[in-house]
Design a protein around this motif. Structure first.
Motif, PDB file in Angstrom:
ATOM      1  N   VAL A 232      44.544  33.458  45.127  1.00 58.10           N
ATOM      2  CA  VAL A 232      45.365  34.376  45.926  1.00 58.10           C
ATOM      3  C   VAL A 232      44.851  35.807  45.773  1.00 58.10           C
ATOM      4  CG1 VAL A 232      47.694  35.235  46.364  1.00 58.10           C
ATOM      5  CG2 VAL A 232      47.353  32.838  45.757  1.00 58.10           C
ATOM      6  N   SER A 233      44.276  36.125  44.612  1.00 58.10           N
ATOM      7  CA  SER A 233      43.644  37.433  44.432  1.00 58.10           C
ATOM      8  C   SER A 233      42.494  37.614  45.415  1.00 58.10           C
ATOM      9  CB  SER A 233      43.111  37.583  42.999  1.00 58.10           C
ATOM     10  OG  SER A 233      44.152  37.539  42.060  1.00 58.10           O
ATOM     11  N   GLY A 234      41.905  36.477  45.842  1.00 63.76           N
ATOM     12  CA  GLY A 234      40.831  36.551  46.821  1.00 63.76           C
ATOM     13  C   GLY A 234      41.280  37.209  48.114  1.00 63.76           C
ATOM     14  N   TYR A 235      42.573  37.144  48.417  1.00 62.29           N
ATOM     15  CA  TYR A 235      43.099  37.836  49.603  1.00 62.29           C
ATOM     16  C   TYR A 235      42.917  39.342  49.458  1.00 62.29           C
ATOM     17  CZ  TYR A 235      46.538  39.477  53.030  1.00 62.29           C
ATOM     18  OH  TYR A 235      47.157  40.120  54.072  1.00 62.29           O
ATOM     19  N   GLN A 236      43.256  39.866  48.281  1.00 58.62           N
ATOM     20  CA  GLN A 236      43.062  41.291  48.039  1.00 58.62           C
ATOM     21  C   GLN A 236      41.578  41.644  48.042  1.00 58.62           C
ATOM     22  OE1 GLN A 236      45.033  43.836  47.931  1.00 58.62           O
ATOM     23  NE2 GLN A 236      43.554  45.361  47.243  1.00 58.62           N
ATOM     24  N   TRP A 237      40.743  40.740  47.495  1.00 60.91           N
ATOM     25  CA  TRP A 237      39.310  40.989  47.504  1.00 60.91           C
ATOM     26  C   TRP A 237      38.799  41.079  48.938  1.00 60.91           C
ATOM     27  CZ3 TRP A 237      34.706  37.315  46.379  1.00 60.91           C
ATOM     28  CH2 TRP A 237      33.580  38.057  46.025  1.00 60.91           C
ATOM     29  N   ALA A 238      39.294  40.183  49.803  1.00 55.90           N
ATOM     30  CA  ALA A 238      38.897  40.226  51.205  1.00 55.90           C
ATOM     31  C   ALA A 238      39.349  41.529  51.860  1.00 55.90           C
ATOM     32  CB  ALA A 238      39.498  39.036  51.955  1.00 55.90           C
ATOM     33  N   ILE A 239      40.506  42.037  51.475  1.00 54.84           N
ATOM     34  CA  ILE A 239      40.969  43.329  51.991  1.00 54.84           C
ATOM     35  C   ILE A 239      39.983  44.431  51.608  1.00 54.84           C
ATOM     36  CG2 ILE A 239      42.762  45.102  51.801  1.00 54.84           C
ATOM     37  CD1 ILE A 239      44.806  42.858  51.453  1.00 54.84           C
ATOM     38  N   THR A 240      39.527  44.413  50.348  1.00 54.81           N
ATOM     39  CA  THR A 240      38.577  45.441  49.906  1.00 54.81           C
ATOM     40  C   THR A 240      37.245  45.314  50.641  1.00 54.81           C
ATOM     41  OG1 THR A 240      37.640  44.143  48.061  1.00 54.81           O
ATOM     42  CG2 THR A 240      39.642  45.394  47.621  1.00 54.81           C
TER      43      THR A 240
ATOM     44  N   MET B 100      40.431  39.341  39.415  1.00 56.82           N
ATOM     45  CA  MET B 100      40.625  37.924  39.722  1.00 56.82           C
ATOM     46  C   MET B 100      40.454  37.083  38.460  1.00 56.82           C
ATOM     47  SD  MET B 100      38.448  37.981  43.293  1.00 56.82           S
ATOM     48  CE  MET B 100      38.538  36.233  43.620  1.00 56.82           C
ATOM     49  N   TRP B 101      39.476  37.442  37.639  1.00 56.34           N
ATOM     50  CA  TRP B 101      39.244  36.730  36.376  1.00 56.34           C
ATOM     51  C   TRP B 101      40.423  36.927  35.419  1.00 56.34           C
ATOM     52  CZ3 TRP B 101      38.928  38.746  31.442  1.00 56.34           C
ATOM     53  CH2 TRP B 101      38.483  37.865  30.446  1.00 56.34           C
ATOM     54  N   ALA B 102      40.901  38.168  35.333  1.00 61.30           N
ATOM     55  CA  ALA B 102      41.962  38.489  34.372  1.00 61.30           C
ATOM     56  C   ALA B 102      43.315  37.931  34.787  1.00 61.30           C
ATOM     57  CB  ALA B 102      42.069  40.005  34.201  1.00 61.30           C
TER      58      ALA B 102
ATOM     59  N   VAL C 211      44.685  37.199  31.364  1.00 58.30           N
ATOM     60  CA  VAL C 211      45.550  38.259  30.830  1.00 58.30           C
ATOM     61  C   VAL C 211      46.985  38.061  31.290  1.00 58.30           C
ATOM     62  CG1 VAL C 211      45.948  40.754  30.753  1.00 58.30           C
ATOM     63  CG2 VAL C 211      43.603  39.864  30.753  1.00 58.30           C
ATOM     64  N   GLY C 212      47.143  37.657  32.542  1.00 58.52           N
ATOM     65  CA  GLY C 212      48.487  37.452  33.082  1.00 58.52           C
ATOM     66  C   GLY C 212      48.902  38.554  34.031  1.00 58.52           C
ATOM     67  N   ARG C 213      49.853  38.233  34.920  1.00 55.95           N
ATOM     68  CA  ARG C 213      50.291  39.194  35.934  1.00 55.95           C
ATOM     69  C   ARG C 213      51.033  40.381  35.317  1.00 55.95           C
ATOM     70  NH1 ARG C 213      48.215  34.284  37.185  1.00 55.95           N
ATOM     71  NH2 ARG C 213      49.234  33.159  38.893  1.00 55.95           N
TER      72      ARG C 213
ATOM     73  N   ALA D  87      39.174  51.722  40.803  1.00 56.58           N
ATOM     74  CA  ALA D  87      38.810  50.513  40.057  1.00 56.58           C
ATOM     75  C   ALA D  87      40.011  49.935  39.322  1.00 56.58           C
ATOM     76  CB  ALA D  87      37.687  50.833  39.069  1.00 56.58           C
ATOM     77  N   MET D  88      40.833  50.795  38.751  1.00 54.32           N
ATOM     78  CA  MET D  88      42.028  50.325  38.044  1.00 54.32           C
ATOM     79  C   MET D  88      43.005  49.666  39.013  1.00 54.32           C
ATOM     80  SD  MET D  88      42.782  53.297  35.244  1.00 54.32           S
ATOM     81  CE  MET D  88      41.774  53.426  33.763  1.00 54.32           C
ATOM     82  N   PHE D  89      43.172  50.255  40.182  1.00 52.72           N
ATOM     83  CA  PHE D  89      44.042  49.630  41.178  1.00 52.72           C
ATOM     84  C   PHE D  89      43.480  48.280  41.607  1.00 52.72           C
ATOM     85  CE2 PHE D  89      44.958  48.590  45.589  1.00 52.72           C
ATOM     86  CZ  PHE D  89      46.335  48.658  45.623  1.00 52.72           C
ATOM     87  N   ALA D  90      42.185  48.251  41.892  1.00 52.10           N
ATOM     88  CA  ALA D  90      41.563  47.037  42.419  1.00 52.10           C
ATOM     89  C   ALA D  90      41.646  45.870  41.448  1.00 52.10           C
ATOM     90  CB  ALA D  90      40.099  47.314  42.772  1.00 52.10           C
ATOM     91  N   SER D  91      41.635  46.147  40.158  1.00 49.83           N
ATOM     92  CA  SER D  91      41.643  45.073  39.166  1.00 49.83           C
ATOM     93  C   SER D  91      43.038  44.730  38.659  1.00 49.83           C
ATOM     94  CB  SER D  91      40.749  45.462  37.975  1.00 49.83           C
ATOM     95  OG  SER D  91      41.180  46.677  37.393  1.00 49.83           O
ATOM     96  N   THR D  92      44.053  45.450  39.129  1.00 47.38           N
ATOM     97  CA  THR D  92      45.412  45.189  38.643  1.00 47.38           C
ATOM     98  C   THR D  92      46.415  45.087  39.799  1.00 47.38           C
ATOM     99  OG1 THR D  92      45.778  47.585  38.281  1.00 47.38           O
ATOM    100  CG2 THR D  92      44.930  46.301  36.423  1.00 47.38           C
ATOM    101  N   TRP D  93      46.911  46.198  40.257  1.00 50.57           N
ATOM    102  CA  TRP D  93      47.983  46.185  41.253  1.00 50.57           C
ATOM    103  C   TRP D  93      47.532  45.661  42.603  1.00 50.57           C
ATOM    104  CZ3 TRP D  93      53.227  47.493  41.465  1.00 50.57           C
ATOM    105  CH2 TRP D  93      53.796  47.806  40.226  1.00 50.57           C
ATOM    106  N   GLY D  94      46.264  45.852  42.950  1.00 50.49           N
ATOM    107  CA  GLY D  94      45.781  45.352  44.230  1.00 50.49           C
ATOM    108  C   GLY D  94      46.034  43.868  44.395  1.00 50.49           C
TER     109      GLY D  94
END
Length: 555
Positions: free
Chosen positions: A180-188, A354-356, A360-362, A407-414
C-alpha cells in the motif's frame, strides 16, 4: 466493547491455513502493486501546477503584466520584479480548485466502489479524469482551465478512495504495508515526472510549453485502464455482495492455487465470519461509520479523517504546489532544478519508508516522522527569516534542509497515512469510511492550496510571510506527533480481520504489545513463519522424502 472480544478470541484460535511458499503469494503482491500506478496520476496532476505557475508562456496566456515601478510593485510572489504573472487570487483559485473536485470525488468513490466494484469504479474515475484533462488542453482562458481541473479532480478523488482500499483487500498481510506504501511511491513518481516535463518544455515558444505536460496525463490513464482489465475483482467485495464462487475464484487467482485449496477456503471463512459480525451491528451506512459500538467505528473513522488532515498540515504540499515559486522568491537561481531535486528526494526516500512500514511499524513512523519534520521546518524558517535570499550559502543550506524535510515526509507520513487508513476499517463500512478519510485529505489540501498564496505573497491583504510560513508548518507537525501518540493503533503484520480484534481489545498506547501477542499466537497456530521461501520448502520436502526412504529401509 466487552461483547465483541469473546467472539474475536474464538475466531482467532480457529485453525489457520497459510500459503505454502513465497511464490504462491506473488500474484496478489503484483496485482496490488500495479493498482498503485493510479498514484502516478494523482502525483502528476498535483505536481504539474507548480511548474505551470512559473511557466512564462502559461502566464502570458492566462495572466497579466505587472510593472515594478516602486509604487504598485511587481509580480505578487516577488514585488521587485516586473513580468507576466497570475494574480494572487487567480493563483489561489487555480491551484486549490483541483481539491474541490477531489473532495467530492472522494465522497462519490464510496458508493461507486460498493455498487460497481473496485475495478469498474477505477475505470469510471479514469474516464472522468481524462475528460477533465481534455478540458484543460483546449482552454483559452482560466475559467475553462479551472473547470477542467475540477473535473479531473473528481476522477483523482475517486481514485484516491478506491486504490488504497483495493490494495488492502488483495495484498497479503505480511507485506500489505509495503504494498500500500507503493501507492504513495507512485504519487512521488508522478510528482517527479511532472517536474521533468515542466522543466523540459518551459522554454518552448508556443502553447506546447504548458499543453504537453498537461497532455501526458492521458497516457498514464490509458496504461492503468488497460491494465485493470487483467486484474481480479476484490474477493472481499465479492463476499460482501454474496458472490462466494467469484470470491473463491479471485482468491485462487491471487494465491496461484485452486478454489478448493485450504488457503482459499480458510480466508473465505474468515472474511465471511467478520462480515456477519459487522452486519449485526449495522448495515454499513455512513451513519454506521460514526456509531460508538463494540467495533469502535466512530473512533476509527475520526482517527482516519484526522490522520489524513494532519498529513496535509505537515506542509508538504506547499513544496509541491508552490515549491518552484518559493524557490524563485528565495533567490534560488534555477527554481525548476530545485523542483526536480526535491522530487527526486521524495521518490528515493519513499523506498526506505516502504521497508520500515513492516519492520518499524506505522505508529513509530508517524510519531518520529512528525517530530523530525518539525525540527527541519524550524531550521528552514529561521534561515529564511534571517537571510531572506541575501546569502548564497544560506540559500544552499535552505535547499538542503528542505530536501531533508521532504525525505522525512516521504519515508513516514507520506505512505503511513494511506496504509493506516486502508486497513483500520471493518469491511461493512470500509468504502464509506475510507471515502470520508480521503475527502478529509482533500479538504485540508484545498484549504492549504487556497490560503498559501495569501500567506506568503506580498501586497495589500496578504501576510507576506515568505519563509516564515515554515514556522506554521513546524507547529502543525508537532501537533501531528501528539495526535499519533494518542490515537494511532499499531496494525503491522495483521490481517484486516485481526485489526478488528485489535481495536476491540486494546488502546493505542498498548496496541504495540497486543499486536506482538496476536502475531505470536497466530504463529503458533500456523506453525511458524507466515510463508517460507521457495528454496526452504523444496529443502524441507527433500528432507521429508529422505526420511521416508530411511524408514522403508529400516523396515
Amino acid at each position: 466493547m466487552g461483547g465483541a472480544a469473546p467472539v474475536f478470541a474464538a475466531a482467532s484460535s480457529a485453525p489457520i491455513v497459510k500459503p505454502k511458499t513465497l511464490r504462491q503469494t506473488l500474484p496478489a503482491v503484483a496485482v496490488a502493486a500495479f493498482a498503485a500506478f493510479g498514484g502516478v496520476l494523482y502525483g502528476y496532476d498535483t505536481g504539474t501546477i507548480s511548474g505551470l505557475l512559473q511557466n512564462e508562456r502559461f502566464r502570458e496566456d492566462f495572466g497579466q503584466f505587472y510593472q515594478s515601478d516602486g509604487v504598485t510593485g511587481g509580480i505578487p510572489s516577488n514585488p521587485d520584479t516586473s513580468g507576466w504573472s497570475l494574480s494572487t487570487s487567480s493563483t489561489s483559485l487555480t491551484t486549490s480548485i483541483l481539491s474541490v473536485g477531489t473532495f467530492f470525488g472522494a465522497l462519490i468513490g464510496a458508493p461507486v466502489a460498493d455498487r460497481l466494484g473496485r475495478r469498474w469504479g477505477l475505470q469510471i474515475a479514469l474516464l472522468v479524469f481524462t475528460v477533465g484533462v481534455v478540458m484543460q488542453l483546449i482552454a483559452q482562458a482560466l475559467p475553462l482551465f479551472d473547470a477542467g481541473r475540477v473535473v479531473a479532480g473528481l476522477g483523482v478523488g475517486i481514485l484516491s478512495t478506491i486504490i488504497p482500499m483495493y490494495q488492502s483487500e488483495v495484498a497479503p498481510r505480511w507485506i500489505r504495508g509495503a504494498v500500500v506504501s507503493g501507492y504513495q511511491w507512485a504519487i512521488t513518481i508522478g510528482l517527479l515526472c511532472a517536474s521533468i516535463a515542466n522543466n523540459g518544455t518551459k522554454d518552448y515558444g508556443n502553447t506546447g510549453a504548458y499543453r504537453i505536460p498537461i497532455a501526458i496525463q492521458i497516457a498514464f490513464a490509458i496504461v492503468l485502464s488497460v491494465g485493470l482489465f487483467f486484474l481480479p475483482e476484490s474477493p472481499r467485495w465479492q463476499i460482501k455482495r454474496g458472490r462466494h464462487e467469484l470470491a473463491a475464484k479471485a482468491l485462487a487467482k491471487l494465491n496461484s492455487t485452486a478454489i478448493d485449496d485450504p488457503v482459499v477456503v480458510s480466508e473465505l471463512a474468515d472474511v465471511q465470519t467478520a462480515l456477519d459480525m459487522e452486519l449485526t451491528l449495522g448495515n454499513g451506512s455512513y451513519l454506521d461509520c460514526f456509531r460508538a459500538n463494540e467495533r469502535k467505528n466512530r473512533a476509527r473513522t475520526l482517527t482516519g479523517m484526522a490522520l489524513q488532515g494532519c498529513q496535509q498540515l505537515t506542509g508538504i504540499n506547499f513544496i509541491f504546489y508552490y515549491g518552484t515559486t518559493f524557490a524563485a522568491s528565495a533567490g534560488i537561481t534555477n527554481p525548476f532544478t530545485f523542483s526536480i531535486i526535491s522530487n527526486v528526494v521524495n521518490v528515493v526516500a519513499t523506498v526506505p519508508g516502504m521497508w520500515a512500514m513492516e519492520r518499524v511499524g506505522r505508529r513509530k513512523l508517524l510519531i518520529w516522522g512528525a517530530l523530525g519534520m518539525c525540527s527541519m521546518e524550524l531550521i528552514v524558517a529561521i534561515l529564511g527569516t534571517i537571510y531572506n535570499g541575501s546569502n548564497p550559502d544560506a540559500q544552499r543550506s535552505l535547499v538542503a534542509f528542505v530536501c531533508i524535510y521532504v525525505a522525512m515526509f516521504a519515508s513516514t507520513w507520506g505512505p503511513a497515512a494511506w496504509v493506516v487508513c486502508g486497513e483500520i476499517f471493518p469491511l461493512a463500512i470500509r468504502a464509506k469510511a475510507l471515502s470520508l478519510c480521503t475527502s478529509s485529505n482533500w479538504l485540508f489540501n484545498w484549504a492549504i492550496g487556497y490560503a498559501t498564496p495569501y500567506m506568503v505573497d506580498s501586497g495589500k491583504g496578504n501576510a507576506n510571510l515568505q519563509s516564515k510560513v515554515f514556522f506554521v508548518w513546524a507547529a502543525t507537525c508537532f501537533g501531528s506527533a501528539v495526535f499519533a501518540h494518542f490515537f494511532i493503533v499499531e496494525t503491522r503484520g495483521l490481517s484486516l480481520e485481526e485489526v478488528d480484534e485489535l481495536y476491540a481489545t486494546t488502546t493505542p498506547a498498548r496496541s504495540t504489545r497486543m499486536n506482538a501477542e496476536m502475531q505470536a499466537r497466530r504463529g503458533e497456530l500456523e506453525g511458524g513463519k507466515y510463508v517460507a521461501g521457495d528454496e526452504q520448502v523444496e529443502a524441507d520436502a527433500a528432507k521429508a522424502h529422505a526420511l521416508k526412504l530411511d524408514d522403508k529401509d529400516a523396515q
